[in-house]
Design an enzyme around this catalytic site. Structure first.
Site, PDB file in Angstrom:
ATOM      1  N   GLY A 134      80.184  84.516  21.688  1.00 13.70           N
ATOM      2  CA  GLY A 134      80.427  85.901  21.282  1.00 13.70           C
ATOM      3  C   GLY A 134      81.706  86.501  21.826  1.00 13.70           C
ATOM      4  O   GLY A 134      81.999  87.672  21.590  1.00 13.70           O
ATOM      5  N   ARG A 191      83.755  90.459   3.052  1.00 16.84           N
ATOM      6  CA  ARG A 191      84.441  89.198   2.717  1.00 16.84           C
ATOM      7  C   ARG A 191      83.888  88.613   1.414  1.00 16.84           C
ATOM      8  O   ARG A 191      82.781  88.989   1.008  1.00 16.84           O
ATOM      9  CB  ARG A 191      84.180  88.197   3.860  1.00 16.84           C
ATOM     10  CG  ARG A 191      84.700  88.681   5.190  1.00 16.84           C
ATOM     11  CD  ARG A 191      83.736  88.374   6.332  1.00 16.84           C
ATOM     12  NE  ARG A 191      84.147  89.104   7.534  1.00 16.84           N
ATOM     13  CZ  ARG A 191      85.055  88.669   8.399  1.00 16.84           C
ATOM     14  NH1 ARG A 191      85.592  87.490   8.227  1.00 16.84           N
ATOM     15  NH2 ARG A 191      85.401  89.398   9.441  1.00 16.84           N
ATOM     16  N   ASP A 261      84.933  82.961   3.947  1.00 18.79           N
ATOM     17  CA  ASP A 261      84.493  84.024   4.868  1.00 18.79           C
ATOM     18  C   ASP A 261      85.693  84.724   5.510  1.00 18.79           C
ATOM     19  O   ASP A 261      85.527  85.739   6.186  1.00 18.79           O
ATOM     20  CB  ASP A 261      83.557  83.471   5.947  1.00 18.79           C
ATOM     21  CG  ASP A 261      84.098  82.223   6.612  1.00 18.79           C
ATOM     22  OD1 ASP A 261      84.246  81.207   5.914  1.00 18.79           O
ATOM     23  OD2 ASP A 261      84.415  82.267   7.815  1.00 18.79           O
ATOM     24  N   ASN A 262      86.891  84.193   5.307  1.00 20.16           N
ATOM     25  CA  ASN A 262      88.085  84.864   5.829  1.00 20.16           C
ATOM     26  C   ASN A 262      88.880  85.548   4.716  1.00 20.16           C
ATOM     27  O   ASN A 262      90.037  85.905   4.905  1.00 20.16           O
ATOM     28  CB  ASN A 262      88.981  83.858   6.565  1.00 20.16           C
ATOM     29  CG  ASN A 262      88.340  83.371   7.858  1.00 20.16           C
ATOM     30  OD1 ASN A 262      87.488  84.047   8.425  1.00 20.16           O
ATOM     31  ND2 ASN A 262      88.734  82.195   8.321  1.00 20.16           N
TER      32      ASN A 262
HETATM   33  P1  AMP Z   1      86.546  81.957  12.419  1.00 19.76           P
HETATM   34  O1  AMP Z   1      86.921  80.520  12.378  1.00 19.76           O
HETATM   35  O2  AMP Z   1      87.148  82.714  13.573  1.00 19.76           O
HETATM   36  O3  AMP Z   1      86.755  82.653  11.117  1.00 19.76           O
HETATM   37  O4  AMP Z   1      84.984  82.004  12.732  1.00 19.76           O
HETATM   38  C1  AMP Z   1      84.013  81.405  11.904  1.00 19.76           C
HETATM   39  C2  AMP Z   1      82.657  81.912  12.296  1.00 19.76           C
HETATM   40  O5  AMP Z   1      82.353  81.569  13.635  1.00 19.76           O
HETATM   41  C3  AMP Z   1      82.506  83.423  12.206  1.00 19.76           C
HETATM   42  O6  AMP Z   1      81.213  83.699  11.723  1.00 19.76           O
HETATM   43  C4  AMP Z   1      82.663  83.863  13.629  1.00 19.76           C
HETATM   44  O7  AMP Z   1      82.010  85.087  13.888  1.00 19.76           O
HETATM   45  C5  AMP Z   1      82.052  82.722  14.399  1.00 19.76           C
HETATM   46  N1  AMP Z   1      82.633  82.594  15.740  1.00 19.76           N
HETATM   47  C6  AMP Z   1      83.869  82.156  16.067  1.00 19.76           C
HETATM   48  N2  AMP Z   1      84.039  82.177  17.405  1.00 19.76           N
HETATM   49  C7  AMP Z   1      82.893  82.638  17.933  1.00 19.76           C
HETATM   50  C8  AMP Z   1      82.437  82.895  19.266  1.00 19.76           C
HETATM   51  N3  AMP Z   1      83.196  82.661  20.332  1.00 19.76           N
HETATM   52  N4  AMP Z   1      81.182  83.369  19.420  1.00 19.76           N
HETATM   53  C9  AMP Z   1      80.391  83.594  18.366  1.00 19.76           C
HETATM   54  N5  AMP Z   1      80.744  83.366  17.103  1.00 19.76           N
HETATM   55  C10 AMP Z   1      81.979  82.898  16.867  1.00 19.76           C
HETATM   56 MG    MG Z   2      86.505  84.347  10.308  1.00 15.05          MG
END
Ligand code: AMP
Ligand code: MG
Length: 497
Positions: A134, A191, A261-262
């Site tokens: 988180g 998104r 999702d981005n």
């Molecule tokens: P991202 O690659 O940053 O777009 O993240 C992909 C997914 O992983 C999203 O749902 C984020 O909220 C989750 N996520 C990434 N890093 C963390 C983290 N350190 N703790 C919890 N969830 C994460």
């Molecule tokens: Mg993301």
């Protein structure tokens, strides 16, 4: 005499903050308080974004601001929450993702009536954290803070960054790093993957609720269209996505993780991770060390944008007839090409269209690739070229190890300039207004990160100030336009953040 308090000069406690997306209900969000960040300190504060939401920039010094920006407090009267979504990650559908580390405090009503979600990224675990902690590391919050502001200054739609709160709390990635919380501001963080979540679970009532929320709030022009409003929404998102990616391509920006999702439903650049600005020109360049096959490499972005729009069309298939969806998707390519061509004409300083311009551009990019020329430097120097050969020509020629192909192209370009109305000076002025001198090179971000890790936050502010005026000559900051030093070749950015 009494002085009127400017509406943009509100204290953080005087901000009107209301509920927004969370009112859609428990299927959409998990109400969740941020996890307190121990002994926070302010790492960065963005006065421009503060003004945008009507917050007095002097509030940077208010301890209450830091409490909110670090997740140690939340606004009274509204719930903070994490939103659920799904998404295609590297082509594979993942049925449940969500704000795993982002918590929205509420919607701030700006003096002009606009509403801005204030989201804390790195604010602790939520129901969607899966196996992760988180948290966000200081490094990644600095990268997002700087890049979103750089993009905004380049005129590219993006989420904004209000502040970073840091802490000495350790979090563990490849090495122990310190935690930080980014305050991210956007009208909405919905998104493509939010729609996918409800579609693929067959929660079609919720899907419609979501689509209507987005239309009412952000695309009210389609409200009168009855059942066709959803198809119009899809078409508009397709167009915005195509134009957004055309803009990325022309400044050499690579997102790095173009999962659905981005992808923002508003056409904003969203979720800055292992992004990069192209230096040595190479369309096959991969900025993300975690993308070994280059699914999201530079030249793939336009194609992936359409792929992602198709995933959105599938997610909307219960609301949009197949023919309308196909028509909406068919709008992508012409919108992309039209926008790209207009942007390229401006980059090359051409006010008119000529039939052989595409060939002219293609040959130029071929020469840039062969000589691995720095993309940003090249276009900045191209503005210095005149119709007649001058001494200035050396400045651009020196970028090419082998000058012959360059000189052949330059001759052709000069021939093309002959067919343009207007003089060199006017063209130069136009070119310097669209070809940035300063972009967020990886090494610049790295310098700011390393200083911040030593608790020196001055470089973040200096660099942000330079990037805020990317087209202006800033003689006292000339070094920020320099080519990367040798050590920068070893820099790697990955999904770890
Ligand atoms: P991202 O690659 O940053 O777009 O993240 C992909 C997914 O992983 C999203 O749902 C984020 O909220 C989750 N996520 C990434 N890093 C963390 C983290 N350190 N703790 C919890 N969830 C994460
Ligand atoms: Mg993301």
């Amino acid at each position: 005499m009494t002085t009127l308090r400017a509406p943009s000069a509100r204290t953080v406690d005087a901000l009107p903050v209301v509920a927004g997306y969370d009112l859609l209900g428990e299927r959409f969000v998990e109400p969740r308080d941020p996890t307190a960040l121990p002994n926070p300190y302010l790492v960065a504060f963005n006065a421009g974004v503060a003004e945008l939401i009507g917050l007095d920039p002097a509030q940077a010094a208010n301890p209450r601001f830091l409490e909110l920006a670090s997740g140690n407090a939340r606004f009274a009267g509204v719930r903070s929450y994490a939103a659920v979504y799904a998404g295609h990650q590297f082509g594979v559908y993942v049925p449940q993702l969500g704000d795993g580390r982002a918590i929205t405090l509420g919607e701030v009503i700006a003096p002009d009536g606009e509403r801005w979600e204030w989201q804390l990224k790195g604010a602790g675990m939520t129901a969607y954290s899966r196996f992760a902690d988180g948290r966000a590391v200081l490094r990644s919050t600095v990268r997002e803070y700087l890049c979103s502001e750089a993009m905004h200054a380049l005129g590219i739609p993006t989420t904004r960054a209000l502040a970073i709160a840091g802490s000495d709390q350790l979090v563990y990635r490849e090495r122990p790093e310190t935690a930080a919380v980014l305050s991210r501001i956007a009208p909405s963080h919905v998104r493509f993957g939010t729609f996918e979540f409800f579609h693929h679970r067959d929660q079609l009532a919720e899907l419609k609720t979501l689509a209507d929320y987005v239309i009412e709030r952000f695309y009210p022009q389609f409200l009168q269209a009855g059942d066709e409003r959803f198809g119009l929404l899809l078409r508009e998102v397709v167009l915005r996505t195509a134009r957004l990616i055309a803009r990325w391509q022309t400044v050499g920006f690579q997102h790095g993780v173009l999962n659905t999702d981005n992808m923002s439903i508003l056409g904003l650049t969203l979720d800055y991770g292992p992004y990069g600005f192209m230096e040595a020109y190479d369309p096959a360049w991969i900025c993300n060390h975690s993308d070994p096959y280059g699914r999201y490499r530079f030249e793939m972005q336009p194609t992936i944008g359409l792929w992602n729009c198709r995933a959105l069309a599938v997610a909307l298939s219960s609301l949009v007839e197949k023919d309308a969806a196909l028509e909406a998707l068919a709008a992508y390519e012409p919108a992309y090409i039209d926008h790209l061509q207009a942007l390229l004409h401006a980059k090359f300083g051409l006010a008119q269209n000529a039939p052989d311009d595409v060939e002219l551009f293609t040959q130029c990019f071929r020469a840039l690739l062969d000589a691995r020329v720095d993309y940003t430097t090249f276009f900045r120097r191209l503005a210095e070229v005149s119709r007649e050969a001058t001494e200035e020509d050396d400045r651009i020629a020196e970028l090419f190890a082998d000058r012959a192909p360059w000189e052949a192209w330059l001759e052709r370009y000069r021939g093309r300039l002959e067919r343009e109305a207007g003089d060199d000076l006017a063209r130069r002025r136009r070119m310097l207004a669209v070809n940035p001198k300063y972009v967020l090179r990886n090494y610049l971000a790295q310098n700011a990160i390393e200083a911040a890790e030593r608790r020196d936050f001055g470089e973040i502010a200096r660099l942000a100030a330079v990037l805020r005026r990317p087209f202006d000559e800033q003689p006292e900051r000339d070094a920020y336009g320099s080519l990367p030093p040798d050590w920068a070749a070893g820099l790697e950015v990955s999904c770890s953040s």
